[in-house]
Structures are given as C-alpha cells and as structure tokens.
Scaffold this motif. Structure first.
Motif, PDB file in Angstrom:
ATOM      1  N   ILE A   1      -1.375   5.873   7.018  1.00 34.67           N
ATOM      2  CA  ILE A   1      -1.101   4.490   6.624  1.00 34.67           C
ATOM      3  C   ILE A   1      -1.181   3.510   7.801  1.00 34.67           C
ATOM      4  O   ILE A   1      -1.506   2.342   7.620  1.00 34.67           O
ATOM      5  CB  ILE A   1       0.271   4.372   5.897  1.00 34.67           C
ATOM      6  N   GLU A   2      -0.945   3.965   9.016  1.00 36.59           N
ATOM      7  CA  GLU A   2      -1.011   3.066  10.170  1.00 36.59           C
ATOM      8  C   GLU A   2      -2.439   2.566  10.419  1.00 36.59           C
ATOM      9  O   GLU A   2      -2.638   1.608  11.170  1.00 36.59           O
ATOM     10  CB  GLU A   2      -0.450   3.742  11.432  1.00 36.59           C
ATOM     11  N   LEU A   3      -3.425   3.162   9.772  1.00 36.77           N
ATOM     12  CA  LEU A   3      -4.813   2.705   9.887  1.00 36.77           C
ATOM     13  C   LEU A   3      -5.154   1.603   8.885  1.00 36.77           C
ATOM     14  O   LEU A   3      -6.288   1.152   8.821  1.00 36.77           O
ATOM     15  CB  LEU A   3      -5.775   3.893   9.685  1.00 36.77           C
ATOM     16  N   ASN A   4      -4.184   1.154   8.122  1.00 31.38           N
ATOM     17  CA  ASN A   4      -4.383   0.202   7.026  1.00 31.38           C
ATOM     18  C   ASN A   4      -4.544  -1.233   7.543  1.00 31.38           C
ATOM     19  O   ASN A   4      -3.829  -2.138   7.146  1.00 31.38           O
ATOM     20  CB  ASN A   4      -3.213   0.297   6.042  1.00 31.38           C
ATOM     21  N   ARG A   5      -5.512  -1.429   8.413  1.00 35.29           N
ATOM     22  CA  ARG A   5      -5.721  -2.733   9.047  1.00 35.29           C
ATOM     23  C   ARG A   5      -6.354  -3.744   8.100  1.00 35.29           C
ATOM     24  O   ARG A   5      -5.981  -4.910   8.074  1.00 35.29           O
ATOM     25  CB  ARG A   5      -6.588  -2.576  10.286  1.00 35.29           C
ATOM     26  N   PHE A   6      -7.357  -3.322   7.342  1.00 34.27           N
ATOM     27  CA  PHE A   6      -8.091  -4.231   6.469  1.00 34.27           C
ATOM     28  C   PHE A   6      -7.399  -4.283   5.111  1.00 34.27           C
ATOM     29  O   PHE A   6      -7.775  -3.599   4.164  1.00 34.27           O
ATOM     30  CB  PHE A   6      -9.547  -3.777   6.348  1.00 34.27           C
ATOM     31  N   SER A   7      -6.328  -5.083   5.062  1.00 30.32           N
ATOM     32  CA  SER A   7      -5.468  -5.110   3.883  1.00 30.32           C
ATOM     33  C   SER A   7      -4.664  -6.403   3.863  1.00 30.32           C
ATOM     34  O   SER A   7      -4.489  -7.054   4.892  1.00 30.32           O
ATOM     35  CB  SER A   7      -4.511  -3.926   3.913  1.00 30.32           C
ATOM     36  N   LEU A   8      -4.185  -6.734   2.674  1.00 31.32           N
ATOM     37  CA  LEU A   8      -3.261  -7.858   2.579  1.00 31.32           C
ATOM     38  C   LEU A   8      -1.939  -7.550   3.267  1.00 31.32           C
ATOM     39  O   LEU A   8      -1.290  -8.458   3.799  1.00 31.32           O
ATOM     40  CB  LEU A   8      -3.033  -8.243   1.109  1.00 31.32           C
ATOM     41  N   ASP A   9      -1.555  -6.283   3.269  1.00 30.63           N
ATOM     42  CA  ASP A   9      -0.338  -5.898   3.985  1.00 30.63           C
ATOM     43  C   ASP A   9      -0.429  -6.303   5.446  1.00 30.63           C
ATOM     44  O   ASP A   9       0.540  -6.819   6.020  1.00 30.63           O
ATOM     45  CB  ASP A   9      -0.108  -4.376   3.913  1.00 30.63           C
ATOM     46  N   ASN A  10      -1.570  -6.079   6.059  1.00 36.10           N
ATOM     47  CA  ASN A  10      -1.757  -6.407   7.473  1.00 36.10           C
ATOM     48  C   ASN A  10      -1.738  -7.918   7.692  1.00 36.10           C
ATOM     49  O   ASN A  10      -1.182  -8.389   8.683  1.00 36.10           O
ATOM     50  CB  ASN A  10      -3.061  -5.796   7.991  1.00 36.10           C
ATOM     51  N   LEU A  11      -2.296  -8.674   6.760  1.00 31.66           N
ATOM     52  CA  LEU A  11      -2.274 -10.134   6.864  1.00 31.66           C
ATOM     53  C   LEU A  11      -0.864 -10.705   6.719  1.00 31.66           C
ATOM     54  O   LEU A  11      -0.545 -11.735   7.294  1.00 31.66           O
ATOM     55  CB  LEU A  11      -3.186 -10.757   5.805  1.00 31.66           C
ATOM     56  N   ARG A  12      -0.027 -10.003   5.940  1.00 28.97           N
ATOM     57  CA  ARG A  12       1.354 -10.456   5.715  1.00 28.97           C
ATOM     58  C   ARG A  12       2.234 -10.254   6.930  1.00 28.97           C
ATOM     59  O   ARG A  12       3.285 -10.866   7.027  1.00 28.97           O
ATOM     60  CB  ARG A  12       1.973  -9.722   4.523  1.00 28.97           C
ATOM     61  N   LYS A  13       1.832  -9.389   7.847  1.00 31.18           N
ATOM     62  CA  LYS A  13       2.669  -9.107   9.026  1.00 31.18           C
ATOM     63  C   LYS A  13       2.731 -10.283   9.977  1.00 31.18           C
ATOM     64  O   LYS A  13       1.847 -11.026  10.161  1.00 31.18           O
ATOM     65  CB  LYS A  13       2.124  -7.888   9.792  1.00 31.18           C
TER      66      LYS A  13
ATOM     67  N   THR B   1       0.811  -1.220   0.000  1.00 28.64           N
ATOM     68  CA  THR B   1       0.000   0.000   0.000  1.00 28.64           C
ATOM     69  C   THR B   1       0.840   1.263   0.000  1.00 28.64           C
ATOM     70  O   THR B   1       0.568   2.180  -0.788  1.00 28.64           O
ATOM     71  CB  THR B   1      -0.967   0.005   1.196  1.00 28.64           C
ATOM     72  N   SER B   2       1.846   1.335   0.837  1.00 31.19           N
ATOM     73  CA  SER B   2       2.632   2.576   0.893  1.00 31.19           C
ATOM     74  C   SER B   2       3.355   2.826  -0.426  1.00 31.19           C
ATOM     75  O   SER B   2       3.427   3.970  -0.889  1.00 31.19           O
ATOM     76  CB  SER B   2       3.612   2.572   2.066  1.00 31.19           C
ATOM     77  N   ARG B   3       3.846   1.782  -1.070  1.00 34.94           N
ATOM     78  CA  ARG B   3       4.500   1.941  -2.377  1.00 34.94           C
ATOM     79  C   ARG B   3       3.488   2.338  -3.451  1.00 34.94           C
ATOM     80  O   ARG B   3       3.775   3.181  -4.307  1.00 34.94           O
ATOM     81  CB  ARG B   3       5.212   0.654  -2.774  1.00 34.94           C
ATOM     82  N   ALA B   4       2.307   1.725  -3.412  1.00 28.99           N
ATOM     83  CA  ALA B   4       1.267   2.062  -4.388  1.00 28.99           C
ATOM     84  C   ALA B   4       0.832   3.514  -4.222  1.00 28.99           C
ATOM     85  O   ALA B   4       0.614   4.226  -5.215  1.00 28.99           O
ATOM     86  CB  ALA B   4       0.065   1.130  -4.222  1.00 28.99           C
ATOM     87  N   LEU B   5       0.733   3.973  -2.981  1.00 29.93           N
ATOM     88  CA  LEU B   5       0.364   5.370  -2.733  1.00 29.93           C
ATOM     89  C   LEU B   5       1.449   6.316  -3.242  1.00 29.93           C
ATOM     90  O   LEU B   5       1.144   7.359  -3.824  1.00 29.93           O
ATOM     91  CB  LEU B   5       0.098   5.598  -1.248  1.00 29.93           C
ATOM     92  N   LEU B   6       2.702   5.957  -3.028  1.00 34.44           N
ATOM     93  CA  LEU B   6       3.805   6.776  -3.526  1.00 34.44           C
ATOM     94  C   LEU B   6       3.770   6.838  -5.056  1.00 34.44           C
ATOM     95  O   LEU B   6       3.879   7.922  -5.641  1.00 34.44           O
ATOM     96  CB  LEU B   6       5.146   6.229  -3.043  1.00 34.44           C
ATOM     97  N   LEU B   7       3.599   5.689  -5.699  1.00 36.14           N
ATOM     98  CA  LEU B   7       3.520   5.668  -7.165  1.00 36.14           C
ATOM     99  C   LEU B   7       2.319   6.459  -7.665  1.00 36.14           C
ATOM    100  O   LEU B   7       2.411   7.181  -8.661  1.00 36.14           O
ATOM    101  CB  LEU B   7       3.459   4.234  -7.672  1.00 36.14           C
ATOM    102  N   GLY B   8       1.201   6.347  -6.973  1.00 36.58           N
ATOM    103  CA  GLY B   8       0.020   7.119  -7.347  1.00 36.58           C
ATOM    104  C   GLY B   8       0.262   8.612  -7.227  1.00 36.58           C
ATOM    105  O   GLY B   8      -0.121   9.390  -8.106  1.00 36.58           O
ATOM    106  N   ALA B   9       0.906   9.014  -6.146  1.00 38.79           N
ATOM    107  CA  ALA B   9       1.211  10.432  -5.946  1.00 38.79           C
ATOM    108  C   ALA B   9       2.175  10.938  -7.019  1.00 38.79           C
ATOM    109  O   ALA B   9       2.018  12.051  -7.534  1.00 38.79           O
ATOM    110  CB  ALA B   9       1.786  10.662  -4.548  1.00 38.79           C
ATOM    111  N   LEU B  10       3.157  10.126  -7.370  1.00 37.70           N
ATOM    112  CA  LEU B  10       4.095  10.519  -8.431  1.00 37.70           C
ATOM    113  C   LEU B  10       3.392  10.595  -9.787  1.00 37.70           C
ATOM    114  O   LEU B  10       3.664  11.510 -10.573  1.00 37.70           O
ATOM    115  CB  LEU B  10       5.273   9.551  -8.490  1.00 37.70           C
ATOM    116  N   LEU B  11       2.478   9.673 -10.049  1.00 38.00           N
ATOM    117  CA  LEU B  11       1.708   9.718 -11.292  1.00 38.00           C
ATOM    118  C   LEU B  11       0.882  10.997 -11.352  1.00 38.00           C
ATOM    119  O   LEU B  11       0.857  11.677 -12.380  1.00 38.00           O
ATOM    120  CB  LEU B  11       0.800   8.494 -11.408  1.00 38.00           C
ATOM    121  N   ILE B  12       0.245  11.348 -10.245  1.00 39.65           N
ATOM    122  CA  ILE B  12      -0.545  12.581 -10.210  1.00 39.65           C
ATOM    123  C   ILE B  12       0.361  13.789 -10.437  1.00 39.65           C
ATOM    124  O   ILE B  12      -0.021  14.749 -11.127  1.00 39.65           O
ATOM    125  CB  ILE B  12      -1.324  12.703  -8.883  1.00 39.65           C
ATOM    126  N   THR B  13       1.568  13.766  -9.922  1.00 38.29           N
ATOM    127  CA  THR B  13       2.518  14.860 -10.142  1.00 38.29           C
ATOM    128  C   THR B  13       2.813  15.026 -11.629  1.00 38.29           C
ATOM    129  O   THR B  13       2.825  16.142 -12.156  1.00 38.29           O
ATOM    130  CB  THR B  13       3.825  14.607  -9.363  1.00 38.29           C
TER     131      THR B  13
END
Length: 136
Positions: free
Chosen positions: A124-136, A80-92
């Motif tokens: 991002i610390e609220l990203n509980r309902f995610s595959l990222d959270n399951l991977r932890k 998620t954090s990488r996808a958000l960064l890429l999304g922000a860069l795309l918007i830029t």
C-alpha cells in the motif's frame, strides 16, 4: 532506490490497483443490470447447500453493490486500504460460498483474487497515483 525506479514501481502498483478496480466494478455493474436474474441464479446455485434461501437472496442483493463500490474506490485510489480490506472480506465470503457448493474451480479463481488483495494491501505504501495521495 533511484527516483525513476521508484516511479516505475509506483506506476506498476497503480496499474494493478486500477485493474482490480475495473474488475470489481464491471462485476458489480453486470450484476446490477439484471439484479433479479442474478438473485435467481444465486438461489439456484445454493439450493443444495445448508444456506437458507433468504440469506442467499440477501447476499445476492448486497454483493453487486459491494463490488461496485469497492471497484470505484480502487479505480480512484480513494480510501484504498479500506477498499482492499472490504474486497478481501468479500472474497472470503465468496470462498465460503464456493466451498459450500464444493465448486473448487471457482474457489481456485477466488483464491487468486485473495492473493491480489494481499499484494495490493501489503504494498500500500506504493499507492502514489491515487486520490488518497492527493488528500495527504
């Protein structure tokens, strides 16, 4: 903060992330369904700017794939954090293009996307309902 309130906030984050993911995903899918039409439209849009046609064309072929991938990752909550960064860069990049076209109305809309990418990244610390959270 009690557990119920924390869960509610995490659900709200999930819904915002999911909505942004669906938005990006559908942009990518719609453009990929007729990629050549999107490419020709982009070339026309940038014909009166300083950007060379080959660069516009290259971008028009890359943007839909980027939108699709970012959308899928946000929907799943994966990287998620990488996808958000890429999304922000795309918007830029898109804001830059709108500025070259002096298309301030579209740029205003893109700035709203930038704000949402910031909010999702900042919280991002609220990203509980995610595959990222399951991977932890």
């Amino acid at each position: 903060m009690n557990d119920s309130k924390q869960t509610t906030i995490q659900l709200a984050y999930f819904i915002l992330r999911l909505t942004m993911g669906v938005n990006m995903f559908t942009h990518g899918v719609a453009r990929l369904l007729d990629l050549e039409k999107f490419n020709m439209w982009m070339i026309g849009q940038f014909s009166n700017t300083i950007l060379p046609e080959f660069l516009v064309s290259l971008s028009s072929y890359m943007i839909p794939f980027a939108e699709l991938i970012i959308g899928v990752l946000l929907i799943l909550g994966l990287f998620t954090s990488r996808a958000l960064l890429l999304g922000a860069l795309l918007i830029t990049v898109l804001v830059f293009g709108s500025g070259l076209q002096e298309n301030w109305n579209v740029m205003s809309s893109q700035m709203i996307y930038a704000i949402f990418f910031f909010i999702l990244s900042y919280l991002i610390e609220l990203n509980r309902f995610s595959l990222d959270n399951l991977r932890k």
